[in-house]
Design a protein around this motif. Structure first.
Motif, PDB file in Angstrom:
ATOM      1  N   UNK A  20       0.812  -1.210   0.000  1.00  0.00           N
ATOM      2  CA  UNK A  20       0.000   0.000   0.000  1.00  0.00           C
ATOM      3  C   UNK A  20       0.849   1.265   0.000  1.00  0.00           C
ATOM      4  N   UNK A  21       1.935   1.266   0.727  1.00  0.00           N
ATOM      5  CA  UNK A  21       2.786   2.460   0.732  1.00  0.00           C
ATOM      6  C   UNK A  21       3.421   2.690  -0.639  1.00  0.00           C
ATOM      7  N   UNK A  22       3.576   1.606  -1.409  1.00  0.00           N
ATOM      8  CA  UNK A  22       4.141   1.742  -2.755  1.00  0.00           C
ATOM      9  C   UNK A  22       3.104   2.224  -3.768  1.00  0.00           C
ATOM     10  N   UNK A  23       1.825   1.974  -3.499  1.00  0.00           N
ATOM     11  CA  UNK A  23       0.799   2.235  -4.517  1.00  0.00           C
ATOM     12  C   UNK A  23      -0.208   3.326  -4.155  1.00  0.00           C
ATOM     13  N   UNK A  24      -0.164   3.820  -2.930  1.00  0.00           N
ATOM     14  CA  UNK A  24      -1.111   4.863  -2.511  1.00  0.00           C
ATOM     15  C   UNK A  24      -0.314   6.055  -1.992  1.00  0.00           C
ATOM     16  N   UNK A  77      -3.642  -1.401   7.798  1.00  0.00           N
ATOM     17  CA  UNK A  77      -2.703  -0.783   6.865  1.00  0.00           C
ATOM     18  C   UNK A  77      -3.414   0.139   5.880  1.00  0.00           C
ATOM     19  N   UNK A  78      -4.644  -0.218   5.499  1.00  0.00           N
ATOM     20  CA  UNK A  78      -5.430   0.663   4.635  1.00  0.00           C
ATOM     21  C   UNK A  78      -5.711   1.981   5.347  1.00  0.00           C
ATOM     22  N   UNK A  79      -5.966   1.920   6.646  1.00  0.00           N
ATOM     23  CA  UNK A  79      -6.190   3.139   7.416  1.00  0.00           C
ATOM     24  C   UNK A  79      -4.950   4.004   7.511  1.00  0.00           C
ATOM     25  N   UNK A  80      -3.799   3.372   7.644  1.00  0.00           N
ATOM     26  CA  UNK A  80      -2.547   4.131   7.713  1.00  0.00           C
ATOM     27  C   UNK A  80      -2.310   4.928   6.435  1.00  0.00           C
ATOM     28  N   UNK A  81      -2.615   4.319   5.302  1.00  0.00           N
ATOM     29  CA  UNK A  81      -2.319   4.950   4.007  1.00  0.00           C
ATOM     30  C   UNK A  81      -3.506   5.707   3.428  1.00  0.00           C
ATOM     31  N   UNK A  82      -4.634   5.742   4.147  1.00  0.00           N
ATOM     32  CA  UNK A  82      -5.828   6.449   3.673  1.00  0.00           C
ATOM     33  C   UNK A  82      -6.339   5.902   2.346  1.00  0.00           C
ATOM     34  N   UNK A  83      -6.236   4.590   2.179  1.00  0.00           N
ATOM     35  CA  UNK A  83      -6.658   3.979   0.925  1.00  0.00           C
ATOM     36  C   UNK A  83      -8.083   4.388   0.578  1.00  0.00           C
ATOM     37  N   UNK A  84      -8.261   4.856  -0.645  1.00  0.00           N
ATOM     38  CA  UNK A  84      -9.498   5.541  -0.989  1.00  0.00           C
ATOM     39  C   UNK A  84     -10.571   4.704  -1.642  1.00  0.00           C
ATOM     40  N   UNK A  85     -10.975   3.603  -1.014  1.00  0.00           N
ATOM     41  CA  UNK A  85     -12.118   2.827  -1.508  1.00  0.00           C
ATOM     42  C   UNK A  85     -12.726   2.071  -0.337  1.00  0.00           C
TER      43      UNK A  85
END
Length: 364
Positions: A20-24, A77-85
């Protein structure tokens, strides 16, 4: 279960964070705030490629047969990176409703698509501000559902929805095929959640459970989603705590780092306590799936995670001072997400009531 992860679970956390850190990135997320009806497609593509959509579903339907603990790791991990979906949570809720309460035919029809991510699911129980109304706002008659499902997270792109409807004066949990459904996007603090009102005009429905069990089943599905959301909130709070800490040891005022001042260091220490309490509650709740006290644990996790994320979002911005409120800093992304997640699956007032009702029932 221990509140410590085993080696395999730690590997899931490490690899999901790396991916996620690589893609968001913040640059990906900022434009989504100006656009209604868009989400971070890179995150959802990653979720499907990595098998996260299949993580907690049975192998017979294309799943990986892991559990809520492992899905919580991904959500963190999605919460850490603010993944948008929002679909990781909403599709999971819909899939679990079908897995727990559906027939074999219903499971065979819907679960493979949800496991692969090719089908997007939503959960639509709310009637107005109440996430689980005593009287459902939708009507089920002649295998069709009528009415408006309000403020459905992920509803703008969902292929199916699990709804709570009134069937002749009795509640019913049903799967609704959303093909051709009229959708009205809602402008929110965080447009990447793709929240929409769904106008159902005799939409085809497949009943899962009716009668007295329907509302209990709906609450169980909300609790499962709340635990996933609690992990996401905890991840966001943890990221903000670290951002505040790093800024406090580099930014100087009056010849010393601002972290040397008690007003700053005490605030960061308090954030650490809130994050660790939220983390422990979230892991405990995930481990209690299928146990009698699951609702109590889920409510506690939801409440502590909401407090942690809300407090971290506010305090991190204040620690940064004027730069904290700028568009470029991006801290407002966490503030927006914190406020949005605080309402998805029900507000703190709703979960406080659930917790009190459950504890009162246990002590009766």
């Amino acid at each position: 279960m221990s509140i410590l992860y085993d080696e395999g679970q730690q590997a899931i956390a490490t690899e999901s964070r790396r991916a996620l850190e690589a893609r968001v990135s913040k640059d990906d997320l900022l434009p989504l705030l100006d656009a209604r009806g868009q989400y971070h497609k890179g995150f959802w593509t990653t979720a499907k490629e990595q098998g996260w959509t299949a993580l907690a579903l049975p192998e017979a339907f294309g799943g990986l047969a892991l559990g809520l603990v492992e899905l919580g790791l991904i959500a963190h991990q999605a919460g850490r990176t603010l993944s948008g979906a929002p679909f990781l949570t909403s599709s999971f809720g819909a899939a679990k409703a079908i897995e727990h309460y559906g027939t074999e035919a219903q499971q065979s029809r819907w679960l493979p698509g949800l496991a692969s991510g090719d089908t997007i699911g939503a959960v639509a129980f709310a009637a107005g501000p109440d996430p689980l109304p005593a009287v459902p706002g939708l009507v089920l008659q002649d295998a069709g559902v009528r009415g408006t499902a309000f403020a459905v997270s992920g509803g703008l792109f969902a292929d199916i929805a699990v709804v709570l409807a009134d069937e002749g004066g009795s509640p019913a949990l049903a799967i609704v095929d959303l093909a051709g459904t009229e959708r009205h996007a809602i402008e929110t603090f965080d447009n990447s959640r793709c929240i929409a009102d769904l106008v159902l005009a005799n939409a085809p429905a497949d009943i899962l459970v009716t009668g007295g069990r329907a509302r209990a089943a709906a609450l169980h599905i909300l609790a499962l989603q709340a635990v996933v959301t609690a992990h996401e909130q905890t991840g966001g709070a943890e990221a903000l705590m670290e951002i505040a800490r790093d800024y406090a040891v580099t930014r100087k005022a009056f010849g010393q780092p601002i972290g040397a001042f008690q007003s700053i260091k005490h605030r960061i220490a308090e954030l650490y306590g809130l994050v660790e309490l939220a983390r422990a509650n979230a892991i405990h709740a995930a481990a209690r799936e299928g146990v009698d006290d699951f609702l109590v644990a889920a409510a506690a996790a939801r409440l502590s995670a909401t407090e942690a994320y809300d407090t971290a979002a506010r305090d991190c911005i204040q620690i940064h001072g004027g730069i904290g409120v700028t568009w470029e800093a991006g801290l407002h992304l966490h503030m927006r997400r914190a406020r949005t997640l605080a309402l998805e699956q029900g507000s703190s007032l709703f979960w406080e009531d659930v917790l009190v009702d459950q504890l009162a029932g246990e002590n009766a």
